[in-house]
Design an enzyme around this catalytic site. Structure first.
Site, mmCIF file in Angstrom:
data_model
loop_
_atom_site.group_PDB
_atom_site.id
_atom_site.type_symbol
_atom_site.label_atom_id
_atom_site.label_comp_id
_atom_site.label_asym_id
_atom_site.label_seq_id
_atom_site.Cartn_x
_atom_site.Cartn_y
_atom_site.Cartn_z
ATOM 1 N N ALA A 82 -16.206 -16.634 -7.688
ATOM 2 C CA ALA A 82 -16.954 -17.767 -7.135
ATOM 3 C C ALA A 82 -16.423 -18.156 -5.758
ATOM 4 O O ALA A 82 -17.169 -18.654 -4.907
ATOM 5 C CB ALA A 82 -16.872 -18.955 -8.091
ATOM 6 N N ASN B 136 -8.495 -8.430 -14.488
ATOM 7 C CA ASN B 136 -7.464 -9.419 -14.181
ATOM 8 C C ASN B 136 -8.107 -10.610 -13.478
ATOM 9 O O ASN B 136 -8.987 -10.437 -12.638
ATOM 10 C CB ASN B 136 -6.402 -8.778 -13.267
ATOM 11 N N TYR C 281 -10.775 -5.889 -6.909
ATOM 12 C CA TYR C 281 -9.723 -4.887 -7.110
ATOM 13 C C TYR C 281 -9.978 -4.092 -8.406
ATOM 14 O O TYR C 281 -9.879 -2.861 -8.432
ATOM 15 C CB TYR C 281 -8.379 -5.609 -7.174
ATOM 16 N N LYS D 220 -9.189 -13.390 -5.180
ATOM 17 C CA LYS D 220 -9.895 -14.686 -5.270
ATOM 18 C C LYS D 220 -10.764 -14.597 -6.520
ATOM 19 O O LYS D 220 -11.258 -13.504 -6.841
ATOM 20 C CB LYS D 220 -10.864 -14.878 -4.082
HETATM 21 N N1 LIG Z 1 2.866 -2.484 -6.995
HETATM 22 C C1 LIG Z 1 2.247 -2.484 -8.142
HETATM 23 O O1 LIG Z 1 2.721 -3.080 -9.104
HETATM 24 C C2 LIG Z 1 0.946 -1.740 -8.323
HETATM 25 C C3 LIG Z 1 0.326 -1.798 -9.576
HETATM 26 C C4 LIG Z 1 -0.849 -1.109 -9.772
HETATM 27 C C5 LIG Z 1 -1.390 -0.346 -8.759
HETATM 28 N N2 LIG Z 1 -0.785 -0.309 -7.540
HETATM 29 C C6 LIG Z 1 -1.413 0.518 -6.510
HETATM 30 O O2 LIG Z 1 -0.441 1.386 -5.964
HETATM 31 C C7 LIG Z 1 -0.766 1.671 -4.599
HETATM 32 C C8 LIG Z 1 0.438 1.354 -3.718
HETATM 33 O O3 LIG Z 1 0.816 0.009 -3.953
HETATM 34 P P1 LIG Z 1 2.093 -0.691 -3.278
HETATM 35 O O4 LIG Z 1 2.552 -1.708 -4.247
HETATM 36 O O5 LIG Z 1 3.033 0.325 -2.793
HETATM 37 O O6 LIG Z 1 1.359 -1.454 -2.101
HETATM 38 P P2 LIG Z 1 1.805 -1.729 -0.598
HETATM 39 O O7 LIG Z 1 0.931 -2.819 -0.103
HETATM 40 O O8 LIG Z 1 3.276 -1.915 -0.510
HETATM 41 O O9 LIG Z 1 1.416 -0.348 0.111
HETATM 42 C C9 LIG Z 1 0.083 0.053 0.327
HETATM 43 C C10 LIG Z 1 0.052 0.850 1.605
HETATM 44 O O10 LIG Z 1 -1.303 1.252 1.846
HETATM 45 C C11 LIG Z 1 -1.542 1.121 3.230
HETATM 46 N N3 LIG Z 1 -2.968 0.939 3.525
HETATM 47 C C12 LIG Z 1 -3.740 -0.112 3.191
HETATM 48 N N4 LIG Z 1 -4.976 0.052 3.701
HETATM 49 C C13 LIG Z 1 -4.976 1.229 4.368
HETATM 50 C C14 LIG Z 1 -5.945 1.916 5.120
HETATM 51 N N5 LIG Z 1 -7.178 1.411 5.297
HETATM 52 N N6 LIG Z 1 -5.612 3.101 5.679
HETATM 53 C C15 LIG Z 1 -4.375 3.618 5.524
HETATM 54 N N7 LIG Z 1 -3.406 3.000 4.813
HETATM 55 C C16 LIG Z 1 -3.704 1.800 4.261
HETATM 56 C C17 LIG Z 1 -0.769 -0.147 3.618
HETATM 57 O O11 LIG Z 1 -0.561 -0.232 5.009
HETATM 58 C C18 LIG Z 1 0.501 0.029 2.811
HETATM 59 O O12 LIG Z 1 1.492 0.722 3.525
HETATM 60 C C19 LIG Z 1 -1.993 0.829 -4.270
HETATM 61 O O13 LIG Z 1 -3.155 1.623 -4.423
HETATM 62 C C20 LIG Z 1 -1.955 -0.251 -5.322
HETATM 63 O O14 LIG Z 1 -3.232 -0.783 -5.575
HETATM 64 C C21 LIG Z 1 0.368 -0.986 -7.298
#
Ligand SMILES: NC(=O)c1ccc[n+]([C@@H]2O[C@H](COP(=O)([O-])OP(=O)(O)OC[C@H]3O[C@@H](n4cnc5c(N)ncnc54)[C@H](O)[C@@H]3O)[C@@H](O)[C@H]2O)c1
Length: 469
Positions: free
Chosen positions: A320, A369, A375, A317
């Site tokens: 604001a 971003n 984030y 979001k």
């Molecule tokens: N996909 C992208 O392009 C991208 C880019 C930059 C960074 N990331 C980072 O990579 C990591 C993985 O991303 P993804 O795309 O696989 O996301 P995703 O949402 O597919 O997977 C994230 C996993 O983390 C688990 N999770 C969330 N909160 C949790 C908690 N409190 N306790 C335990 N597990 C928890 C979720 O259940 C999920 O399985 C994240 O940290 C994300 O911020 C992803």
């Protein structure tokens, strides 16, 4: 998520149309297949004045069984290579260019003044067109902050401009990186070169790596294809996406994986754990009792060797419009939990000495971003944590590093609206999104027992994204 444009661009009709329209032409990137050699082609070696890393390079190329060639302006490579027992020869004769090569390596470690930069020009001018698709470029230098004179620091810092530009120019899935090697850290290069010169680094380009003197006692894996054999590795957020890929790649490298995710993700978690012969741990890392539960679980197994902080959430979001709880949830799960877990695991010895912590940041944490203040705070904070903790953890023989993924094809990015998703996918030197395995391979490199000279690094896995470059 499937990238239809990538498939189209690689079909006979699609390739013609894309050429005619001058559209970006992504190539199917070569990715590591278990059992394949580190380098699948010849290596051309060049260097500036007083190159000081040639012996270390020869030891590395011997270890991976590479075939090397000397550039015209580095004839001494032939004798260094022969002394190390490498098959080698001269690349060009009588001004004629030599064969196509898979790897270009330039040792710039001895350069002390900007007037010596011509050596870079001649090597890359001669060789750029001879690099095969999905080729690799590595330039080696000395960390500018450790140089003894401003002139030396200046030319060493200048190498960044070269490698970042090469990453953008070479195209065809080629990558270019700069590796700064501290004096006395020459013997720590192997795990980094094995990663950067192989298809494991398919989606990593334009990065600067610092290899330092080892943290703790350096360890060499008996078998590089099973570098994590005997290691217990915790992977958070492992039920899907990038976390599931990390768990799989860690297991492929011989690790015993403890795959963690929230209780609601139990089904996916069980599936991942079963597939890799690991164990599933259903736990919400955001709750206050999580660090103690993890310490107890680790100590019951005699301690863990690697922690991968992959779990992460987005609650986008503009600031604001953002409710306070959305801010708090994201900062808590993505950053504060990592700090609490690290503190508890290190203080209790549940993370063993010689351990590895690998965190997942994001290019949003580097560039910022729209709609992601929460984030970006959490992911920039991860970078701050890695950089500030590295010297403290080094005293315990523990390394800490982070990967910062760009656009990776997962459920997280599949949820992005079409136009923004397409822009995110194409705005990088590879003109495509990365795969979860690309992030996993980088994490494995940091987790390798031989990576004891690598700490405090933040490496982007983003195909050299234009965002935050
Ligand atoms: N996909 C992208 O392009 C991208 C880019 C930059 C960074 N990331 C980072 O990579 C990591 C993985 O991303 P993804 O795309 O696989 O996301 P995703 O949402 O597919 O997977 C994230 C996993 O983390 C688990 N999770 C969330 N909160 C949790 C908690 N409190 N306790 C335990 N597990 C928890 C979720 O259940 C999920 O399985 C994240 O940290 C994300 O911020 C992803």
């Amino acid at each position: 998520m499937k990238d239809g444009y990538l498939d189209f661009a690689n079909s006979p009709f699609g390739a013609k149309l894309i050429n005619a329209l001058g559209l970006p032409k992504p190539l199917q990137l070569e990715r590591y297949q278990a059992g394949q050699p580190v380098i699948t082609g010849s290596v051309l070696v060049g260097g500036g004045e007083q190159s000081s890393l040639l012996e270390a390079l020869a030891v590395f190329f011997k270890s991976v069984g590479a075939q090397t060639l000397a550039h015209d302006k580095l004839p001494q490579w032939v004798s260094v290579a022969n002394k190390a027992g490498l098959t080698t020869g001269r690349w060009s004769l009588n001004g004629e260019k030599g064969e196509k090569v898979k790897v270009l390596v330039f040792d710039a470690s001895g350069m002390t003044d900007s007037t010596q930069s011509d050596a870079l020009y001649w090597f890359f001018h001669d060789a750029a067109r001879s690099l095969l698709p999905c080729g690799r470029v590595v330039v080696l230098g000395r960390p500018p902050e450790e140089c003894i004179s401003p002139r030396q620091a200046t030319i060493q810092r200048a190498l960044e401009g070269l490698t970042r530009s090469l990453g953008k120019e070479l195209k065809k899935g080629c990558t270019a990186q700069l590796v700064y090697v501290s004096e006395g850290a020459e013997a720590q290069l192997e795990s980094t070169l094995r990663f950067l010169l192989s298809p494991r680094s398919a989606y990593v380009s334009g990065q600067v790596v610092r290899v330092r003197k080892p943290v703790g006692s350096p360890q060499q894996p008996a078998d590089w294809s099973q570098a994590l054999a005997g290691k217990k590795v915790l992977v958070t957020g492992a039920s899907r996406g990038i976390g599931a890929a990390i768990a799989e790649v860690m297991a492929r490298e011989g690790a015993t994986v403890i795959a963690l995710d929230v209780p609601q993700a139990q089904a996916g978690l069980d599936e991942v754990a079963k597939k890799i012969g690991g164990t599933a741990l259903a736990l919400d890392i955001g709750v206050p009792e999580a660090p103690k539960k993890l310490v107890d679980a680790a100590l019951a197994q005699g301690g863990w060797d690697v922690i991968v902080h992959n779990a992460g959430i987005t609650r986008d979001k503009t600031i604001a419009n953002m409710k306070e709880h959305l801010w708090q949830q994201v900062v808590n799960v993505n950053l504060s939990t990592q700090e609490r877990i690290n503190d508890a695991m290190v203080a209790s010895g549940a993370l063993k000495s010689g351990g590895r912590i690998v965190c997942v940041s994001s290019i949003s944490g580097i560039a910022g971003n729209m709609g992601q203040t929460n984030y970006a705070v959490s992911k920039a904070g991860v970078i701050g944590m890695v950089q500030s903790q590295a010297p403290i953890l080094a005293e315990k023989g523990i390394t800490i590093n982070a990967v910062a993924p760009g656009f990776i094809e997962t459920q997280m990015t599949a949820a992005i609206p079409f136009a923004i998703r397409e822009a995110g996918r194409r705005m990088n030197s590879m003109s495509q999104g990365g795969q979860p395995v690309d992030v996993a391979e980088a994490i494995c490199w940091f987790a390798n027992p031989a990576s004891s000279g690598i700490t405090g690094n933040v490496i982007r896995v983003c195909g050299q994204s234009l965002i935050g470059a």
